[in-house]
Design a protein around this motif. Structure first.
Motif, short mmCIF file in Angstrom:
data_model
loop_
_atom_site.label_atom_id
_atom_site.label_comp_id
_atom_site.label_asym_id
_atom_site.label_seq_id
_atom_site.Cartn_x
_atom_site.Cartn_y
_atom_site.Cartn_z
N PRO A 1 0.80 -1.23 0.00
CA PRO A 1 0.00 0.00 0.00
C PRO A 1 0.83 1.27 0.00
CG PRO A 1 -0.98 -1.60 1.49
CD PRO A 1 0.32 -2.18 1.03
N THR A 2 1.97 1.29 0.71
CA THR A 2 2.83 2.48 0.71
C THR A 2 3.24 2.83 -0.71
OG1 THR A 2 3.70 2.00 2.92
CG2 THR A 2 5.00 3.46 1.53
N VAL A 3 3.62 1.83 -1.48
CA VAL A 3 4.05 2.05 -2.86
C VAL A 3 2.86 2.50 -3.72
CG1 VAL A 3 5.10 1.01 -4.90
CG2 VAL A 3 5.86 0.33 -2.61
N LEU A 4 1.74 1.82 -3.58
CA LEU A 4 0.57 2.16 -4.39
C LEU A 4 0.10 3.59 -4.10
CD1 LEU A 4 -1.30 -1.24 -4.02
CD2 LEU A 4 -0.10 -0.41 -6.05
N ASN A 5 0.17 3.99 -2.83
CA ASN A 5 -0.21 5.37 -2.48
C ASN A 5 0.77 6.37 -3.08
OD1 ASN A 5 -2.48 4.60 -1.01
ND2 ASN A 5 -1.34 4.41 0.90
N PHE A 6 2.06 6.00 -3.10
CA PHE A 6 3.04 6.89 -3.72
C PHE A 6 2.75 7.04 -5.21
CE2 PHE A 6 6.89 7.43 -6.22
CZ PHE A 6 7.36 8.63 -5.70
N LEU A 7 2.48 5.93 -5.89
CA LEU A 7 2.20 5.99 -7.33
C LEU A 7 0.99 6.88 -7.61
CD1 LEU A 7 2.76 2.26 -8.40
CD2 LEU A 7 4.36 4.17 -8.51
N LYS A 8 -0.03 6.76 -6.76
CA LYS A 8 -1.21 7.60 -6.95
C LYS A 8 -0.89 9.08 -6.74
CE LYS A 8 -4.30 3.97 -5.23
NZ LYS A 8 -5.12 3.54 -4.08
N SER A 9 0.11 9.36 -5.88
CA SER A 9 0.44 10.75 -5.57
C SER A 9 1.32 11.41 -6.62
CB SER A 9 1.15 10.83 -4.20
OG SER A 9 2.53 10.51 -4.31
#
Length: 431
Positions: A233-241
């Motif tokens: 999730p940390t990575v996925l949230n970064f990609l979304k940001s």
């Protein structure tokens, strides 16, 4: 060499005219009759350029050392009517950068308009350049008004990009997430290899860089572990940001214990839709960081040796324009990417392997609470010991790996603690 792009102002028409004429002078009469030369000179005149700006043409300038080094003019968002680079700056990647920008702009329009391709009437000397950038001939060579040209088209479909190469002098912003250090180790190695090729690299922790303010001219590198055949999730949230890519190049590496099941595919499509140009991806098998009853040192050393070799090959590929980004396994990879954007996989994983604090070992040093990327480790008000919030934990193993007292564990599953690097090196990554 820092190249910046910006829109042309009307009062810069004379300067743009000089760039166009200087570039035209190098053609050596290829495909132009005397009439054709006059037609081009009139088309590139300052007054004609300003008139076309008023009609809605878009002119983008490439600025080098505060001076105009190149320009591109686009009509209706989908046809290149002029692309010129000063002779002294040819082969410096300026034309490629301008073309990448135009493709990015055209792609954004393709989501709202029926724009499927970008076209250009390529003069004889320019055909080879456009072919190298994945333009294809769409009409036979013809002549009009004394100018010979070949109509060429660039398909705006996903995966078709202008530039696959990281060049000498470019800058890379490498954003990484790591649980127990495998990924940071991989980033360090590839960064060193890039720097040996005169590519400067800045390293960043993803969890510290949500909504990053990207430098206009930088290439983006992504690095993270494979998890649940997708990623954390940390990575996925970064990609979304991530902000709009504006056509900038991006590459990805991931570390894993076994198989990725095509997880590169949906990430590639996600980044492409954000306006990035995905140039290459690579999944590296690294030492396992979970459930080692005994650390398999010989096996781990072999995996590191294989990684070192593959990292060299990957770096050669992305600096020579030969990198590839895999498309994934349509059913499995897309499904896992969607699931991992929700809590269900992580809740299920935590139920299978609940991470708990052994209070008999813990000395409440606070390291696990400070370092958890999701803030899942909190001080319990009643026990005064750290407690794992199962509704937030993503099982990245960071707290387990770096606990100095070996106090964080999965009950009834005794395992030897694994990290790829010492705590200080891990903590200071990116500093």
């Amino acid at each position: 060499m820092k190249i910046t792009l910006r829109s042309m102002e009307p009062d810069e028409a004379e300067a743009v005219n000089k760039v166009a004429l200087a570039a035209f002078a190098t053609i050596n009469n290829k495909g132009f009759t005397p009439e054709g030369k006059a037609v081009f000179a009139n088309y590139a005149s300052p007054g004609a350029i300003v008139s076309r700006l008023k009609l809605g043409h878009e002119v983008t300038l490439a600025i080098l050392d505060s001076k105009i080094a190149g320009m591109v003019e686009v009509r209706n968002g989908s046809h290149i009517s002029m692309l010129s680079v000063l002779p002294e700056h040819v082969n410096n990647g300026i034309g490629t950068k301008l073309l990448s920008h135009v493709v990015s702009q055209a792609r954004r329009q393709s989501t709202t308009k029926a724009v499927k391709q970008l076209t250009v009437h390529a003069t004889d000397d320019a055909v080879t350049f456009y072919q190298k950038k994945n333009f294809r001939v769409s009409a036979v060579r013809q002549e009009r008004d004394g100018i010979s040209y070949t109509t060429m088209a660039f398909n705006l479909k996903a995966g078709n990009i202008i530039d696959h190469k990281i060049r000498n002098g470019e800058e890379v912003d490498f954003f990484a997430f790591s649980g127990t250090g495998n990924t940071y180790y991989a980033v360090g190695k590839i960064s060193s290899l890039l720097e040996s090729k005169n590519v400067s690299v800045r390293r960043h922790k993803m969890e510290k860089c949500m909504n990053p303010d990207l430098k206009e001219d930088s290439v983006i590198g992504l690095a993270f572990p494979v998890a649940c055949f997708s990623t954390y999730p940390t990575v996925l949230n970064f990609l979304k940001s991530l902000p709009d890519g504006k056509g900038r190049k991006i590459f990805m590496i991931a570390t894993m214990g076994g198989a990725g099941m095509g997880m590169e595919g949906p990430i590639k499509r996600f980044l492409f839709e954000k306006g990035y140009s995905p140039i290459a991806s690579k999944l590296f098998v690294m030492p396992g960081n979970y459930g080692n009853k005994q650390i398999p040192k010989e096996k781990n050393n072999k995996r590191i040796e294989n990684f070192e070799r593959e990292a060299g090959l990957f770096t050669e590929a992305i600096t020579s324009g030969l990198g590839k980004w895999k498309s994934g396994w349509p059913v499995i990879s897309n499904l896992m990417f969607k699931l991992c954007n929700k809590r269900k996989p992580w809740n299920m994983f935590y139920r299978m392997f609940p991470i708990q604090v052994n209070q008999s070992k813990c000395n409440v040093c606070g390291k696990c609470m400070r370092d958890c990327p999701e803030g899942a480790v909190k001080l319990d008000d009643s026990s005064k010991f750290p407690r794992i919030d199962k509704n937030i934990c993503q099982s990245c193993q960071r707290c387990i790996g770096f606990c100095p007292q070996h106090a964080i564990e999965v009950p009834n599953k005794p395992a030897e603690q694994y990290t790829c690097m010492d705590y200080d090196s891990f903590k200071n990554f990116g500093h």
